[in-house]
Design a protein around this motif. Structure first.
Motif, mmCIF file in Angstrom:
data_model
loop_
_atom_site.group_PDB
_atom_site.id
_atom_site.type_symbol
_atom_site.label_atom_id
_atom_site.label_comp_id
_atom_site.label_asym_id
_atom_site.label_seq_id
_atom_site.Cartn_x
_atom_site.Cartn_y
_atom_site.Cartn_z
ATOM 1 N N GLY A 37 7.720 0.601 -5.719
ATOM 2 C CA GLY A 37 9.050 1.225 -6.040
ATOM 3 C C GLY A 37 9.667 1.446 -4.614
ATOM 4 O O GLY A 37 10.988 1.384 -4.479
ATOM 5 N N VAL A 38 9.029 1.763 -3.752
ATOM 6 C CA VAL A 38 9.567 1.929 -2.435
ATOM 7 C C VAL A 38 10.297 0.690 -1.926
ATOM 8 O O VAL A 38 11.257 0.705 -1.191
ATOM 9 N N ALA A 39 9.533 -0.338 -2.066
ATOM 10 C CA ALA A 39 10.173 -1.515 -1.744
ATOM 11 C C ALA A 39 11.250 -2.242 -2.313
ATOM 12 O O ALA A 39 12.277 -2.651 -1.876
ATOM 13 N N LEU A 40 11.257 -1.794 -3.665
ATOM 14 C CA LEU A 40 12.416 -2.036 -4.650
ATOM 15 C C LEU A 40 13.717 -1.289 -4.118
ATOM 16 O O LEU A 40 14.636 -1.864 -3.775
ATOM 17 N N LEU A 41 13.503 -0.139 -3.936
ATOM 18 C CA LEU A 41 14.548 0.755 -3.375
ATOM 19 C C LEU A 41 14.944 0.233 -2.036
ATOM 20 O O LEU A 41 16.439 0.098 -2.047
ATOM 21 N N THR A 42 14.155 -0.031 -1.445
ATOM 22 C CA THR A 42 14.566 -0.672 0.020
ATOM 23 C C THR A 42 15.518 -1.664 -0.012
ATOM 24 O O THR A 42 16.576 -2.032 0.887
ATOM 25 N N ALA A 43 14.975 -2.751 -0.928
ATOM 26 C CA ALA A 43 15.828 -4.059 -1.060
ATOM 27 C C ALA A 43 17.011 -3.875 -1.610
ATOM 28 O O ALA A 43 18.060 -4.404 -1.418
ATOM 29 N N ILE A 44 17.074 -2.905 -2.642
ATOM 30 C CA ILE A 44 18.563 -2.711 -3.367
ATOM 31 C C ILE A 44 19.583 -1.921 -2.259
ATOM 32 O O ILE A 44 20.479 -2.190 -2.287
ATOM 33 N N LEU A 45 19.093 -0.821 -1.364
ATOM 34 C CA LEU A 45 19.838 -0.239 -0.452
ATOM 35 C C LEU A 45 20.302 -1.274 0.475
ATOM 36 O O LEU A 45 21.657 -1.159 1.013
ATOM 37 N N GLN A 46 19.386 -2.131 0.877
ATOM 38 C CA GLN A 46 19.741 -3.088 1.980
ATOM 39 C C GLN A 46 20.761 -4.246 1.345
ATOM 40 O O GLN A 46 21.704 -4.801 2.096
ATOM 41 N N PHE A 47 20.690 -4.745 -0.036
ATOM 42 C CA PHE A 47 21.594 -5.370 -0.607
ATOM 43 C C PHE A 47 23.023 -4.856 -0.635
ATOM 44 O O PHE A 47 23.800 -5.570 -0.449
ATOM 45 N N LEU A 48 22.954 -3.656 -1.051
ATOM 46 C CA LEU A 48 24.191 -2.682 -1.187
ATOM 47 C C LEU A 48 25.169 -2.570 0.087
ATOM 48 O O LEU A 48 26.338 -2.593 0.292
ATOM 49 N N TRP A 49 24.261 -2.180 0.930
ATOM 50 C CA TRP A 49 24.960 -1.627 2.317
ATOM 51 C C TRP A 49 24.837 -2.242 3.605
ATOM 52 O O TRP A 49 25.412 -2.231 4.456
ATOM 53 N N LEU A 50 23.912 -3.293 3.579
ATOM 54 C CA LEU A 50 23.665 -4.102 4.480
ATOM 55 C C LEU A 50 24.334 -5.523 4.495
ATOM 56 O O LEU A 50 23.730 -6.484 4.036
ATOM 57 N N ASP A 51 25.568 -5.714 4.768
ATOM 58 C CA ASP A 51 26.320 -7.066 4.591
ATOM 59 C C ASP A 51 25.738 -8.258 5.152
ATOM 60 O O ASP A 51 25.664 -9.037 4.365
ATOM 61 N N ASN A 52 25.247 -8.145 6.384
ATOM 62 C CA ASN A 52 24.755 -9.293 6.889
ATOM 63 C C ASN A 52 23.378 -9.027 7.593
ATOM 64 O O ASN A 52 23.403 -8.752 8.856
ATOM 65 N N PRO A 53 22.268 -9.109 7.000
ATOM 66 C CA PRO A 53 21.123 -8.786 7.444
ATOM 67 C C PRO A 53 20.699 -9.626 8.779
ATOM 68 O O PRO A 53 20.004 -8.993 9.619
ATOM 69 N N THR A 54 21.012 -10.990 8.714
ATOM 70 C CA THR A 54 20.795 -11.990 9.972
ATOM 71 C C THR A 54 21.502 -11.473 10.996
ATOM 72 O O THR A 54 20.881 -11.626 12.095
ATOM 73 N N ALA A 55 22.551 -10.842 10.979
ATOM 74 C CA ALA A 55 23.304 -10.409 12.205
ATOM 75 C C ALA A 55 22.737 -9.198 12.701
ATOM 76 O O ALA A 55 23.246 -8.618 13.915
ATOM 77 N N ASN A 56 22.179 -8.287 11.694
ATOM 78 C CA ASN A 56 21.525 -7.032 12.186
ATOM 79 C C ASN A 56 20.198 -6.842 11.910
ATOM 80 O O ASN A 56 19.702 -6.369 11.084
#
Length: 205
Positions: A37-56
Motif C-alpha cells: 500500500g505504501v508503494a501504491l500511494l507513492t506511485a499515485i502521489l508521484q503520478f499526480l504531482w511529479l510532472d516529469n520524473p525523468t527531469a527530476n
C-alpha cells in the motif's frame, strides 16, 4: 575464565544452529501487504504531482527512498514483536539471520544508486529495474528461513526487474508505475504466501 568463555561461545553457536534450522515467523502478512500500500500511494502521489520524473530524478528517487524507509520501519517494528512471541529466547538470533539475508541486496541497492547518480546520471533510468532484481535476490536468499513458496515472490521481482529494464530502454524515462506496480503486486503476493503458509489467522497474532 577461559572455560566460561568457551561455554558461552558454545551456547551461542548452538543457538545459532537451532535458529538456522527454524522457520522464521517474524514477517507478518498484514504488515507486508501494508508495504504494498505504501508503494501504491507513492506511485499515485508521484503520478499526480511529479510532472516529469525523468527531469527530476532526485525527487523521484527521494520519494521512493522515503517509501522504502517507511516500509522497512513497519516491517522491523512488527518483526521484533512477532519474533519475541514466536521464537522467545531465539528471537535475537532469528532476527539477525533474517537481516543478514537481505542486507547484501540492500547495501548493493544503496551503493548502486550512489554510483549511478555520481558517475553515470544518464543511466539512472536503469535503477528501478536493477532495484527489483536486487530485491529478488534478497527474497531468494531468505528462502531457507521462510516458506519455500516465497520463491514465487522472488521470481516475480526477478522477471519484473528485467521487464522494466527492457521497457525503460526504449525511452530512458522514469515512471512511478514501472517502479510502483511491481512492488505493489510483489508485496501483496508475498503477504498472501506468508499467510497461507502459516496456516493461521495473522490477526490473532
Amino acid at each position: 575464565m577461559r572455560d566460561l568463555d568457551k561455554a558461552l561461545a558454545d551456547i551461542l553457536a548452538i543457538r545459532s544452529q537451532i535458529a538456522a534450522g527454524t522457520a522464521f515467523r517474524g514477517y507478518g502478512p498484514a504488515t507486508v501487504a501494508a508495504t504494498g500500500g505504501v508503494a501504491l500511494l507513492t506511485a499515485i502521489l508521484q503520478f499526480l504531482w511529479l510532472d516529469n520524473p525523468t527531469a527530476n530524478p532526485l525527487t523521484f528517487f527521494g520519494g521512493w527512498t522515503v517509501a522504502a524507509l517507511l516500509s522497512a520501519a513497519l516491517i522491523w517494528t512488527e518483526m521484533r514483536a512477532r519474533s519475541r512471541r514466536h521464537h522467545s529466547g531465539l528471537a535475537d538470533a532469528m532476527i539477525q539471520q533474517a537481516v543478514e539475508q537481505f542486507l547484501p541486496a540492500g547495501v548493493a541497492g544503496v551503493l548502486l544508486a550512489i554510483l549511478l547518480w555520481k558517475f553515470a546520471p544518464e543511466t539512472l533510468w536503469m535503477l528501478p529495474g536493477l532495484w527489483q532484481v536486487l530485491v529478488s535476490l534478497g527474497v531468494f536468499a531468505s528462502v531457507r528461513l521462510l516458506p519455500r513458496s516465497i520463491a514465487f515472490a522472488g521470481a516475480w521481482y526477478f522477471l519484473c526487474g528485467f521487464a522494466v529494464l527492457v521497457l525503460a530502454s526504449q525511452s530512458h524515462a522514469l515512471s512511478p508505475w514501472t517502479m510502483g506496480l511491481p512492488f505493489v503486486v510483489g508485496q501483496v503476493l508475498m503477504a498472501a504466501l506468508l499467510y497461507f503458509a502459516s496456516g493461521e489467522n495473522d490477526v490473532e497474532d
